[in-house]
Each structure stands twice: as C-alpha cells, then as structure tokens.
Design a protein around this motif. Structure first.
Motif, PDB file in Angstrom:
ATOM      1  N   THR A 407      48.456  48.632  31.582  1.00  0.00           N
ATOM      2  CA  THR A 407      48.342  47.931  30.303  1.00  0.00           C
ATOM      3  C   THR A 407      46.882  47.629  30.023  1.00  0.00           C
ATOM      4  O   THR A 407      46.163  47.089  30.876  1.00  0.00           O
ATOM      5  N   THR A 408      46.446  47.992  28.817  1.00  0.00           N
ATOM      6  CA  THR A 408      45.034  47.780  28.473  1.00  0.00           C
ATOM      7  C   THR A 408      44.734  46.331  28.115  1.00  0.00           C
ATOM      8  O   THR A 408      43.593  45.903  28.207  1.00  0.00           O
ATOM      9  N   ALA A 409      45.762  45.573  27.714  1.00  0.00           N
ATOM     10  CA  ALA A 409      45.540  44.164  27.372  1.00  0.00           C
ATOM     11  C   ALA A 409      45.163  43.395  28.630  1.00  0.00           C
ATOM     12  O   ALA A 409      45.752  43.590  29.691  1.00  0.00           O
ATOM     13  N   PRO A 410      44.185  42.497  28.557  1.00  0.00           N
ATOM     14  CA  PRO A 410      43.794  41.711  29.733  1.00  0.00           C
ATOM     15  C   PRO A 410      44.945  40.820  30.196  1.00  0.00           C
ATOM     16  O   PRO A 410      45.552  40.109  29.400  1.00  0.00           O
ATOM     17  N   MET A 411      45.272  40.859  31.497  1.00  0.00           N
ATOM     18  CA  MET A 411      46.295  40.012  32.094  1.00  0.00           C
ATOM     19  C   MET A 411      45.725  39.356  33.339  1.00  0.00           C
ATOM     20  O   MET A 411      44.871  39.930  34.020  1.00  0.00           O
ATOM     21  N   PHE A 412      46.246  38.162  33.656  1.00  0.00           N
ATOM     22  CA  PHE A 412      45.716  37.435  34.813  1.00  0.00           C
ATOM     23  C   PHE A 412      46.756  36.437  35.291  1.00  0.00           C
ATOM     24  O   PHE A 412      47.707  36.088  34.585  1.00  0.00           O
ATOM     25  N   MET A 413      46.583  35.967  36.532  1.00  0.00           N
ATOM     26  CA  MET A 413      47.399  34.888  37.089  1.00  0.00           C
ATOM     27  C   MET A 413      46.469  33.919  37.812  1.00  0.00           C
ATOM     28  O   MET A 413      45.578  34.344  38.551  1.00  0.00           O
ATOM     29  N   LYS A 414      46.695  32.591  37.557  1.00  0.00           N
ATOM     30  CA  LYS A 414      45.885  31.547  38.198  1.00  0.00           C
ATOM     31  C   LYS A 414      46.817  30.532  38.842  1.00  0.00           C
ATOM     32  O   LYS A 414      47.930  30.293  38.361  1.00  0.00           O
ATOM     33  N   ASP A 415      46.344  29.893  39.924  1.00  0.00           N
ATOM     34  CA  ASP A 415      47.143  28.831  40.527  1.00  0.00           C
ATOM     35  C   ASP A 415      46.899  27.516  39.790  1.00  0.00           C
ATOM     36  O   ASP A 415      46.167  27.470  38.788  1.00  0.00           O
ATOM     37  N   ARG A 416      47.515  26.431  40.288  1.00  0.00           N
ATOM     38  CA  ARG A 416      47.424  25.130  39.605  1.00  0.00           C
ATOM     39  C   ARG A 416      45.992  24.615  39.522  1.00  0.00           C
ATOM     40  O   ARG A 416      45.652  23.831  38.625  1.00  0.00           O
ATOM     41  N   ASP A 417      45.143  25.038  40.460  1.00  0.00           N
ATOM     42  CA  ASP A 417      43.752  24.565  40.475  1.00  0.00           C
ATOM     43  C   ASP A 417      42.827  25.467  39.671  1.00  0.00           C
ATOM     44  O   ASP A 417      41.608  25.229  39.649  1.00  0.00           O
ATOM     45  N   GLY A 418      43.381  26.494  39.027  1.00  0.00           N
ATOM     46  CA  GLY A 418      42.555  27.361  38.186  1.00  0.00           C
ATOM     47  C   GLY A 418      41.953  28.543  38.919  1.00  0.00           C
ATOM     48  O   GLY A 418      41.159  29.288  38.329  1.00  0.00           O
ATOM     49  N   GLY A 426      42.765  45.875  32.607  1.00  0.00           N
ATOM     50  CA  GLY A 426      42.278  45.485  31.288  1.00  0.00           C
ATOM     51  C   GLY A 426      41.317  44.308  31.364  1.00  0.00           C
ATOM     52  O   GLY A 426      40.336  44.239  30.617  1.00  0.00           O
ATOM     53  N   TYR A 427      41.580  43.374  32.268  1.00  0.00           N
ATOM     54  CA  TYR A 427      40.679  42.224  32.446  1.00  0.00           C
ATOM     55  C   TYR A 427      39.342  42.695  33.028  1.00  0.00           C
ATOM     56  O   TYR A 427      38.273  42.265  32.585  1.00  0.00           O
ATOM     57  N   GLU A 428      39.428  43.595  34.036  1.00  0.00           N
ATOM     58  CA  GLU A 428      38.195  44.091  34.656  1.00  0.00           C
ATOM     59  C   GLU A 428      37.324  44.811  33.627  1.00  0.00           C
ATOM     60  O   GLU A 428      36.099  44.621  33.575  1.00  0.00           O
ATOM     61  N   GLU A 429      37.960  45.651  32.796  1.00  0.00           N
ATOM     62  CA  GLU A 429      37.193  46.412  31.810  1.00  0.00           C
ATOM     63  C   GLU A 429      36.611  45.516  30.730  1.00  0.00           C
ATOM     64  O   GLU A 429      35.519  45.770  30.229  1.00  0.00           O
ATOM     65  N   LEU A 430      37.351  44.456  30.362  1.00  0.00           N
ATOM     66  CA  LEU A 430      36.867  43.561  29.315  1.00  0.00           C
ATOM     67  C   LEU A 430      35.571  42.885  29.729  1.00  0.00           C
ATOM     68  O   LEU A 430      34.594  42.857  28.969  1.00  0.00           O
TER      69      LEU A 430
END
Length: 729
Positions: A407-418, A426-430
């Motif tokens: 997927t070209t759209a930027p995607m990410f996952m973070k824990d409760r502390d950010g 997509g995130y890396e390329e952005l």
C-alpha cells in the motif's frame, strides 16, 4: 431492724413544742423528735447532722417558715421539710409549695392532726431515703461502668442516653456532651440491618429489653451518622430494676465490629469467587506419586477432558494415553528432568478429550516431599482459545504485512507512549527514512518539533476515548508543509499477542490532501477577490445609473417620448443585473450560520414580496429545515419568480415536501429534458427580459448549504425543482 427517724421540730412556743414532740413520739414508733426555738437555733442543730426531716411552724420571730425553708434548701439541699402552720390560708400554702416545701399541714385541736403529721413525716423520709439510695446506686453503677474497658452506655426508660464512658466516645465517634440526652432511635442515625434494610423499632434491643425485662446478647446492626460514617455494632444489653421491680434503666455494651465485618465480608467474597472459579475455571489440579504411579485429578480437570466425574483410572499410563502422540516425548522429558533436578517444569502440549477434540494445555508441576514420600503436584490449564487467537493473529499479521508492503498510503503503529512499533513502505518513502530508524523512537525524536504537538494530541485522543480519531494534520516533509487526513484507531492486542482491556497501541493511515487544501485556499482567495470585485462593480455601476435615471426624469418632464420609457426599462434591468451579480458572488460561500426555519410561513412571506400577478400559491409543506434564513428566502423568491415568468401569469405554484427535502413546482409548459442541466448556468434564460442569474443564484445557495437540486417534470407537466439532502428538525 428499721432505722430511727430523727425529726427536728422548730417553733418559738415552748409549750407547743413540748406537746408536739410528745404526740409525735407517741403516734409513731421510731420517731425521735428534737426541737429548736426558732430558725437560728435550728440551723446550729442541723450543722450537727443526723436529721432526717424538719417540721417547722410558720409564724416565728426573725423569719417565717418559708424564709427558713429557703435557707435550708440553700445549705442542705432537698432535706424533707414540712411546714406545720398555726394559721394561714391558701396563699401561704401556694407560696410554700412554690418555694419547694416537701409538705404543708395546718395545725388543729385534735390528736388526729399529729397522726397525719407523723404519717407525712414517715412518707417524706422514706421517699428521700429511696431517692438517695437510687442516686447512690446510680453513682456506684456509673463508677463501675467507667472502669469497664469496653464501650458502655446507659439509657433511661425514655430511651435517652444518660451515661457513656470514655470508650463509648471512641466507638461511637461522638462527644459525650452531644450523646447525652439523645435517643437511641434518633432520626439522624440511620440504623440498618447488616444487609442495609431498616429495622422495625420493636426488634431493636432497647425496645425488646424494655418490654420483656430480659437481656439481649450479641445483636449486630449497622449505624450511619449524618457525616456518612458507618459502623457495624454488636450490642448486648441488660435492664436495671428499681425497688418496685420496674425497668429503671438499660445498660448496653457496644463492640465496634466494623473492621471485623469488613474482613469477614472480604473473606466471604473471596470464598464466593473461589467457589465460582472452581465451577467455571479451565484449570485442573493433579497429583502424581512416582513410587506408585497413582495420579489423582480433580473434577475440573475431568470436566475439561470430557470425562464423567470419577471415571479417570488414576494411573500415569491412563494420563499418557490422553497426551497427543507428537507431544508426549517432550512432556515426558520435562517431567523426568523435574524429578532429577527437583526444579519445577512448564510445558505446553496437546491432549485428547473423550469426544475426540484436541485441547492445548499449559502444564506446570513441582516436586514436593511429604514426610519422605515424593509427589509431583501441578495444574493443567486449557489454553486452546489462546492458541487459536495466536494463530489467527499470525495470519492477520501476515495479511497486514502484505497490506503494509503493497500500500502506497503511509501506515504506522505506535504504542501508548508514542513509540513506533512498525511503519510501511509508504511511510518510509514519504519521509525518506527507513523502518529501522523509526521503530523504537517517538515523533519528537525523528520529526521537527512544530509537527509533534498536534500529532501526539491525536494519538492520545484515540487511546483515551477508545475510538477512531479522524483529523487533518500538518506534516513537514523535506521542509515543506503538507496536509494529511489521518485516521487513528485503538488496538487491543499487546506485542506478545495477548488481548488487553485497554488500548495497547494505535494504528494509523494517512492520506495526502495537500493539493485539495491548496485548492480550497485558492478558492477562498478567489471568492474574496470576487466579492471585492462585485462590490466595486456594484458601486461604480450604480452611480452612473442613478445619474441616468435622474436625467430621464428631467427629459420626461420636458417632452413625451416612448424612447424615454425604453431607456428607463433598460436602466432598471441594468440595476437588476448589478444586484444579481453581487448576490451571485456572495451566494457561493459555504453556509455555517443556520437555524430552524419553518418552510410554510417563509413561503407565504416570499410570495407577498414578489410580483406574482394573477398566479396562485399552494403551500403543501409542513417541514422545518436547518438553513440560513435569508439565503433560503432568496432561493424560494427566485424559484417563485422563475415559475411566474416562465409558466404564465395565471399559473399555480406549489411548494411541498419530498423525500429528503422539499420542492417548488408549477403547471406551466415545463423545460425540455435536454435543457434541464443548462438552466442553472449563469446567464441562461429563455425569457428575453430575464437576467439569467436567478437560477444560478438558487444553485449557489443550494451548494452553500450542502444540498442537492434537480429539475424534473411536475405532475401537471410543468417544472418541478427538488431540493434534497436537507437537514430537518
């Protein structure tokens, strides 16, 4: 043997003293009469003590009997005092009684008066002694109760507290001064059963003791004070009887069992939870004796394995037959190592239920030495569901990895502390950054400071509200400010795959809307310029038009010419064009100031403000809409005017409700289907006298409200404008 009663007779007449003394001693056994010639001598005699009752004349030199009574009351308290008056009426008797005399008796001539006097002396002394004994008993009881280490209170027959020792203040958390005089059933005290229910008065210990005369032991109840303090009290009470056998008072011993009750309730709750756990848990307990090979399972483990209670054979071989063949070697190896090392073991393996289903179990065991006999004890816990979720999570993770990678759209996952847990390509390329440089870091560590605050705030909202948050964020990429529409959803799975009650992380997807935002900003600037242009044009055109109108009026006064009327009509049409141009420029703005507007009265108001000639209005709407009132009025006025101009002067215009909104229709010739999309174009009109801006303005008002408009054929064959997507009230 009855004690003698010592009487002091006070009188200034020696002869009467002698007579009275002799008569009294003769009439009553046990009376010892002493005498004093007047109050002063009597006071000296009283100071010597041993006087049980005073009998005094009234008329004496130096002081009356009542004045002498006042002195005795001041010095000797409530010592019985009888006035034996030579003379005097009811007023003297009333005065004596008011002064606190014990009794009042008139002297007479017969012996019977001395019989009466002797009887009243005996009665007064007996009552005084009884009261003194009662008071002494009370003082002794109070002294005794003060020394008792427990909480002791005493209530009178009316249920009022008359005594409380020091411990009572601690247990009841009330000052003694505020407790004394209050009733046991004071409404300010909420007395309840241990279950919190009101207790009838006849069941309370005080009333039971008072009515039966029998003690009450170990009565437990709750009591709550006005400040919310609540205690559990155990009350034991017993009556104190007077000489006549009546209940003189009731003494209670109170024990504060609040903490004990709390602990008892905690223990009871724990026992209930333990019982419930035993019924519903999937954890079975077992015990194995290696020397004999005997295995004991509890009922829970039998239930988990699908066995009837008591049907397990109870041998290690029977247990091993239940273990999945592929997992049996590892399980046996773990057990043998535990036997050799005396260390606990922990293993996961599959077991076969009686019905053929396969269970995943978590086994834990430990070797214990019980008086020289070695035994292995442990648990088997059903983890089938956990294994299923882990497998499903692995499949989901694989599926998610595929999505993230493709997927070209930027995607990410973070824990409760950010801290970032993962990002996609997509995130890396952005941002021109690798996943290894992002994971384990926060936005503050890898991105410019000016973009961090808003981003972190939206992260927290998704976690705290436990819902998906959609927001527009400004992201700095290569020093350029860009706009992203970001959706952030809470995740309830920890890194180890276990489910959590609270969000453990957030998953986000971003969409670049920079171009859309730039277009919006450009349109806003264009609208501002158009507004400014329209205002300038309106002002600059109206000034010369006003001059032309004035010149035409002057010319009309000097000569009569049809050309002047045509010129005036042209100027009027020019004014209409200018007004419509300004309206059109302003109607394209997004409408934000809305209010509930009833369509029926607004339609009638609009009908009254436009030239409708012989046309007829039919109002068939009951709808109330959320709209900018002035713009909605402009819309209806323009549609009504358009209907009259194109459907004929005697047409019928109908305003009614339709699905999702309302319509304005006429019974004129209508609009050909191929021309219906063109009517909303600016400047389009089939009437030569029309500016062609009216329906354009209608279209702009509709767009500004976020509505939709469509031209269709009316039931009468005319034009019907349907406005839908309308928010109603």
């Amino acid at each position: 043997m009855t004690a003698a009663t010592h009487v002091l007779y006070v009188d200034d007449d020696p002869e009467f003293v002698e007579t009275t003394t002799a008569c009294l001693e003769r009439e009553a056994d046990g009376l010892v009469v002493d005498s004093a010639a007047g109050p002063e001598a009597a006071l000296d005699r009283l100071d010597g003590g041993d006087i049980d009752c005073i009998v005094s004349a009234h008329d004496m030199p130096g002081a009356t009997g009542i004045e002498f009574l006042d002195i005795v009351r001041e010095r000797h308290g409530d010592l019985p005092f009888i006035i034996f008056a030579e003379q005097g009426g009811a007023s003297v008797a009333d005065e004596a009684i008011s002064a606190g005399v014990t009794d009042y008796l008139r002297q007479g001539t017969g012996a019977e008066q001395y019989v009466i006097l002797a009887h009243r002396i005996s009665k007064a002394v007996s009552a005084h002694r009884s009261a003194a004994d009662t008071d002494a008993r009370r003082r002794r009881l109070e002294q005794l109760l003060k020394t008792v280490p427990g909480c002791i209170v005493q209530l009178n027959p009316e249920g009022e507290f008359v005594f409380a020792n020091d411990r009572a203040e601690e247990v009841l958390e009330l000052e003694r001064s505020s407790l004394i005089g209050q009733r046991y059933d004071d409404p300010a005290w909420q007395i309840r059963s241990l279950e919190g229910d009101p207790i009838p008065d006849d069941e309370l210990p005080f009333r039971r003791i008072q009515e039966s005369g029998d003690p009450v032991y170990g009565y437990r109840h709750r009591i709550e004070w006005p400040d919310g303090t609540e205690k559990v009290i155990r009350a034991s009470g017993a009556p104190v009887f007077d000489d006549a056998g009546g209940v003189e008072s009731i003494v209670f011993s109170l024990v504060d069992e609040t903490e004990w009750e709390r602990q008892r309730q905690t223990l009871a709750d724990a026992e209930r939870r333990l019982d419930l756990a035993a019924e519903v848990t999937d954890t079975g307990v077992w015990e194995w004796t290696p020397a004999t090979g005997e295995v004991v399972w509890n009922e829970t483990l039998e239930r988990v394995m699908g066995l009837e209670p008591g049907s397990f054979e109870g041998t290690f071989e029977a247990f091993a037959e239940r273990v999945h063949p592929e997992d049996l070697p590892e399980m046996q190896e773990q057990v043998e190592e535990a036997l050799a090392s005396n260390e606990p073991y922990h293993v996961e393996f599959r077991m076969l239920r009686e019905d053929g289903d396969v269970l995943w179990v978590e086994g834990r065991g430990k070797l214990v030495d019980d008086g020289g006999e070695r035994r292995m004890v442990g648990i088997h816990h059903d983890i089938t569901e956990r294994k299923r979720r882990l497998q499903e999570l692995e499949r989901t993770k694989g599926y998610l990895d595929g999505i993230l990678d493709n997927t070209t759209a930027p995607m990410f996952m973070k824990d409760r502390d950010g801290e970032y847990l993962l990002v996609n390509r997509g995130y890396e390329e952005l941002f021109g950054i690798t996943e290894s440089a992002v994971v384990g870091h926060t936005d503050a560590e890898i991105h410019p400071e000016r973009m961090v605050t808003e981003v972190r705030q939206n992260d927290r909202l998704a976690i705290e509200r436990e819902e998906t948050v959609n927001a527009e964020e400004e992201i700095v990429v290569d020093g350029e400010r860009r706009h992203f529409l970001v959706s952030k959803a809470p995740i309830y799975v920890a890194e180890d795959g276990t489910e959590t009650d609270q969000p453990a992380a957030i998953f986000g997807v971003a969409k670049d809307v920079t171009e859309r935002e730039q277009t919006r900003e450009r349109l806003e600037r264009q609208n501002d310029l158009l507004e400014e242009f329209a205002s300038v044009v309106s002002h600059d055109l109206k000034s010369p038009l006003t001059v032309a109108e004035g010149r035409i009026e002057l010319a009309d006064a000097e000569c009569d010419s049809d050309h002047l009327d045509a010129a005036a009509d042209a100027i009027a049409r020019s004014r209409e064009l200018v007004d419509n141009l300004l309206t059109l420029a302003r109607s394209g703005e997004r409408t934000t100031d809305v209010e509930p507007v009833a369509l029926a009265p607004l339609t009638r108001e609009c009908w009254a403000t436009v030239e409708t000639e012989a046309a007829t209005l039919a109002v068939e709407t009951t709808r109330t809409v959320e709209a900018d009132r002035s713009r909605l009025q402009q819309l209806i006025e323009n549609l009504v005017t358009n209907a009259v101009e194109h459907a004929g002067a005697d047409c019928t215009v109908t305003v009614g409700d339709c699905e999702g909104g309302f319509y304005v229709a006429d019974d004129g010739p209508g609009v050909p289907e191929e021309q219906r999309e063109d009517v909303f174009s600016t400047g389009y009109s089939t009437a030569s006298s029309n500016t062609g801006l009216g329906l354009g303005i209608v279209s702009q008002v509709v767009v500004g409200h976020g509505w939709r408009i469509e031209l269709v054929e009316s039931e009468a064959g005319g034009a019907r404008f349907e406005i839908t997507g309308v928010d109603g009230v």
